[in-house]
Design a protein around this motif. Sequence first.
Motif: not given
Length: 451
Positions: A192-197
Motif C-alpha cells: 500500500l505504501l508503494i501504491m500510494i507513492g
Amino acid sequence: MKKFIETVKNIWSIEELRNKILITLSFMVIYRFAAQVTLPGLDGSVIADSLNSNSGGAGGILDMINMFTGGGFSRASVMALGVMPYISASIVVQLMGIAIPYLQKLKKDGESGNKKITQITRWLTIGITLVQGPAYIASLPSLGIPAEAFIMGQGNTLFWITSLVLLTTGSIFAMWLGEKITDKGIGNGISLLIMIGIIAGFPSAFAQEFASKTTNGGAGGIMMILIEIIVWFAVILACVYLVTAIRKVALQYARKTVAGTVTDVAGSRQYIPLKLNAAGVMPIIFAQAIMFVPSALVTADFTSEGVKSVAAMFADFSGVGYNVLFATLIIIFSFFYTAITVPTNEMAASIKRSGGFIPGIRPGKETDNYLDRILSLITFPGSIFLALLAILPAFVIKFGVQQSWSMFYGGTSLLIMVGVAIDTIQQINSHLLNRHYDGLMKTGTKRKSVA
C-alpha cells in the motif's frame, strides 16, 4: 450505483472494518507527509524549482525508484529510500532461503520460524540502508540536485552524518508503518505504501499530458486525451486479467475412515489454483535492475567507445534494443521466480499426505511432474503478456505521450496498483461476507454480528 452506495454504508457500519480503514488511511497520510520533508542541509525551495524546470525523466530504474517513493527520491527527502531497502532485504532472504539450510528450517517451523525470518529481514534492511544511504548522498548532484541547494556543502561531514542517520531512520519508519498497516489496518502495508507513492505522481503526470495536448496548439486536443484515457482503461482491464487469471487443476479426495466412521468426501471435487502470472511484478524489477547496467557503462570512464556505443543503444528507454532485451529478461525471470515461489514438489507431497489426488494422475512424483508441466505451460503466455505490458510505455511514447504519463500505461507501476487494489478489495469483501451478506450477494438475509 445503488448497490455500491449500500456496500459503502455496510463497510462504514462495521466498526472493526471502519477502524481498520481509518488506521490505514492515517498511516498513509503520515507516510506522504514524511516524504515531503527535505534532508537538513538542503534548500527545499531550490530543489522544487529545479524539479519544476526539469519535469522529464531519464527512464530506467531511477525513475522506478522515484515512483515507488512518491517523488521522495528526486526530492532528497528523509524518506528518499522509502521501503526499497526492505523490499531488497525481503528478496535476498527469499532467494537465500533456497540455498541456506537454516532459513529452510525456519520456513518449516511455522509461526515461530516466520517471526525469526521477519527479524532477519529487518536487520538486513538496516544493513542495506547503511550501504545505499552513502551511495545516494554521493549521487545527489547526478540526480538533479543543484549545487546551490547544498547549504553546508555536499562534502560537509555533519551533512553526511545527519543525512545517513535520517535516511536510515526514514527507511525503518517506513518499514514500521508498513508492518503496522498489515497488523492493524487493511491490506498489505508495504504494498500500500508503494501504491500510494505511485498514485502521488498521477495528478502531475496527467496534468502535464493534458497541458501538452490542449495548450499552445498541442496535437490532438481534448479528443486525443479521451482516446488516451480509453486506451488506459483497456490496459487496466488487461492488467486485471493478468493478475486474477488462474488455471484450475481438479483435485479429489478419497473416502476417509476415522474411528470406524466413514467420512464420505469422495466425489466432492476441489481444485488447485495455479496463477497465470505467479511471479507478479518481480520479473520486471529484476530485469529493470539488470537494464541499469548499460546506463552505468555509458557514464563509466574506463570503457572504450565501442562498448559505450553498444551500451548507449541498450540504455535508450524507448529504443528497440532496450525493449527487446528487457522483454527477454522478463520472460526468463518469470520462469525463474515462478520455479522458486511455487514448489510443485511440496504441493504434491501435501496433497498426498491429505489423501487427495488429481484424477488420472498418481500421487507423488507423477503429481509433481504434472503440476510442473501445467505451470510451465501457463507461465509462458503469462510471461509474454507481462513482457508486453512492461514495454508498453515505450510504445505509447512513440505516439506523443509524455514520459511521466506513459509510465501509467503498463510496467511495474500499473501492475502494482492493480494487484494491491484487488488484494485490498478482497480483504474488505471478506469482512463484508462475515457481517453483511446482502452487501455482496443478490439473495440472502443480512446476518447480524454476535457480540
